[in-house]
Design an enzyme around this catalytic site. Structure first.
Site, short mmCIF file in Angstrom:
data_model
loop_
_atom_site.label_atom_id
_atom_site.label_comp_id
_atom_site.label_asym_id
_atom_site.label_seq_id
_atom_site.Cartn_x
_atom_site.Cartn_y
_atom_site.Cartn_z
N ASP A 1 18.26 51.23 -29.98
CA ASP A 1 18.90 50.08 -30.62
C ASP A 1 17.82 49.20 -31.24
O ASP A 1 16.88 48.78 -30.56
CB ASP A 1 19.69 49.30 -29.56
CG ASP A 1 20.43 48.10 -30.15
OD1 ASP A 1 20.46 47.97 -31.39
OD2 ASP A 1 20.96 47.30 -29.35
N ASP B 1 22.26 50.47 -36.83
CA ASP B 1 21.00 50.28 -36.10
C ASP B 1 21.01 50.83 -34.68
O ASP B 1 20.21 50.44 -33.85
CB ASP B 1 20.60 48.80 -36.10
CG ASP B 1 21.37 48.01 -35.07
OD1 ASP B 1 22.54 48.34 -34.83
OD2 ASP B 1 20.80 47.06 -34.51
N GLU B 2 21.94 51.73 -34.42
CA GLU B 2 21.99 52.30 -33.07
C GLU B 2 22.23 53.79 -33.15
O GLU B 2 23.09 54.25 -33.92
CB GLU B 2 23.17 51.71 -32.29
CG GLU B 2 22.91 50.37 -31.69
CD GLU B 2 24.14 49.89 -30.94
OE1 GLU B 2 24.42 50.44 -29.86
OE2 GLU B 2 24.82 49.00 -31.45
MG LIG Z 1 20.55 46.09 -32.54
#
Ligand SMILES: [Mg+2]
Length: 415
Positions: free
Chosen positions: A13, A111-112
């Protein structure tokens, strides 16, 4: 004995993603409160904060907050308009790095991502924590960005592990440590437990994940159906991590798109319900396309007689904004509840899509669909934009529109 089959999943993350990208690209912003906003103009007060740098967080600014509110809390912050093409490009680079560690990478949001590093670990006899450290270092070296990593035996646990040390941390949860680590956590930390579910759990005195793991399976099944069983598994740290509700930190303006329909005194006819669901999915996906959002998690919402409501979710392997993907998933979720519906007719049905990714169409690298569907949908959207929503409709919806909106079908398909 089981060890060979045990999986090692990494959840990666990115920390304050959009804001960190801007700080990297503009060194003058480093060490200062940066707020990337989803807005037409940062001079104004409209729009929403999409990402706040760690320097901005002590002011109480959070993603999802209106720019107006944020400016009151953090008047000296640097307010920027989001450059989503840049972030998507960056995400593609991130995926490439992940793919140099394993060929099994699942992109969860902008974003993960999850990496199944079981093979890597076994082949190179490398410790999971060490792989995580190499990944984090590589991301920092190649992209100049900080990330938080969680490692666990499944996606769910890996994602929860990543929450422990943010930003910049690495947390490894071994299967043997699971009970001690999970049990004391508040139940809302468990993915799939939304606000409503938490209320129900409060009522029966379930405060921690450990409490939930102790509730007899039969009771949970009776009360929450299949969701109850899933929760019980999740509370024990089992399962492959089917995330029932998206809390992806894409941190974009919209968290989900949803439509619902009240059904008066109750509807138990599964064909009718499917038809209504199709109509709802059509509305939802159309709004998504209009806003240029793609989504991953489909959630079905039902309220049954006696006002007992619950949700069921499914996360796709890719993102989509097409009814051809969303509806079959929603329908499958509904069909699973059929036995319950026979006894308790639905008084409300709803569908929502969450886990959103804001994307220009051509950049939707994960789109599931072949071009023909996309072109057909675009053509229909264009006609609707020009002549209104009711000019073209699905044949399968004619009956529904007449019944629930009092519109004559003959007026729908004749221009
Ligand atoms: Mg994040």
């Amino acid at each position: 004995m089981l060890k060979g089959r045990e999986k090692t999943i990494i959840h990666l993350d990115m920390d304050a993603y959009f804001a960190s990208v801007e700080q990297r690209d503009h060194p003058i912003y480093q060490g200062r409160p940066v707020l990337v906003c989803h807005t037409d103009s940062v001079d104004g007060v409209f729009g929403v904060v999409a990402a706040a740098s760690y320097e901005a967080r002590p002011f109480g600014v959070k993603s999802g907050m209106s720019v107006f509110e944020a400016k009151k809390l953090c008047p000296k912050g640097i307010y920027l308009m989001g450059d989503y093409n840049k972030y998507l490009h960056n995400t593609k680079e991130l995926v490439k790095i992940c793919e140099s560690f394993t060929d099994q990478v699942e992109v969860f949001s902008i974003d993960e991502m999850w990496l199944d590093v079981t093979e890597t670990k076994n082949r190179f006899k490398e410790d999971a924590g060490r792989i995580a450290y190499r990944l984090q270092t590589e991301v920092k070296r190649k992209l100049g960005l900080s990330s938080s990593i969680g490692v666990g035996p499944n996606k769910l646990v890996a994602k929860m592990a990543g929450e422990f040390h943010k930003p910049g941390g690495i947390t490894v949860i071994r299967p043997s440590d699971l009970p001690q680590i999970l049990a004391p956590l508040p139940v809302k930390k468990l993915f799939g437990v939304g606000r409503k579910m938490k209320k129900h759990l409060d009522l029966i005195g379930v405060a921690t994940i450990g409490d939930l793991a102790e509730v007899p399976e039969e009771y949970l099944k009776k009360r929450f159906g299949v969701v109850g069983l899933w929760l019980k598994q999740a509370a024990k740290g089992l399962g492959d991590g089917v995330l029932a509700s998206g809390r992806g930190s894409t941190s974009l303006m919209v968290k989900s798109f949803g439509h619902s329909s009240a059904l008066g005194s109750g509807e138990a006819d599964i064909d009718k319900l499917c038809q209504i669901l199709l109509g709802l999915c059509e509305g939802v996906t159309r709004r998504m396309r209009r806003g240029k959002y793609l989504g991953r998690t489909v959630t079905l919402r039902l309220r049954l007689a006696r006002s007992f409501g619950f949700t069921r979710g499914h996360t796709l392997s890719g993102v989509s904004d097409m009814i051809e993907t969303i509806y079959p998933v929603a329908r499958a979720l509904l069909l699973k509840e059929q036995p319950v519906l026979v006894e308790y007719p639905a008084t409300l049905i709803g569908v929502s899509v969450s886990n959103l990714l804001f994307a220009e169409k051509q950049l939707s690298i994960f789109d599931l669909f072949d071009d023909r569907f996309v072109r057909l949908t675009t053509a229909v959207d264009n006609v609707k934009d020009k002549y209104g929503d009711r000019l073209i409709t699905r044949a399968a919806l004619l009956d529904w529109r007449r019944r629930y909106h009092g519109v004559e079908p003959s007026r729908l398909h004749k221009p």
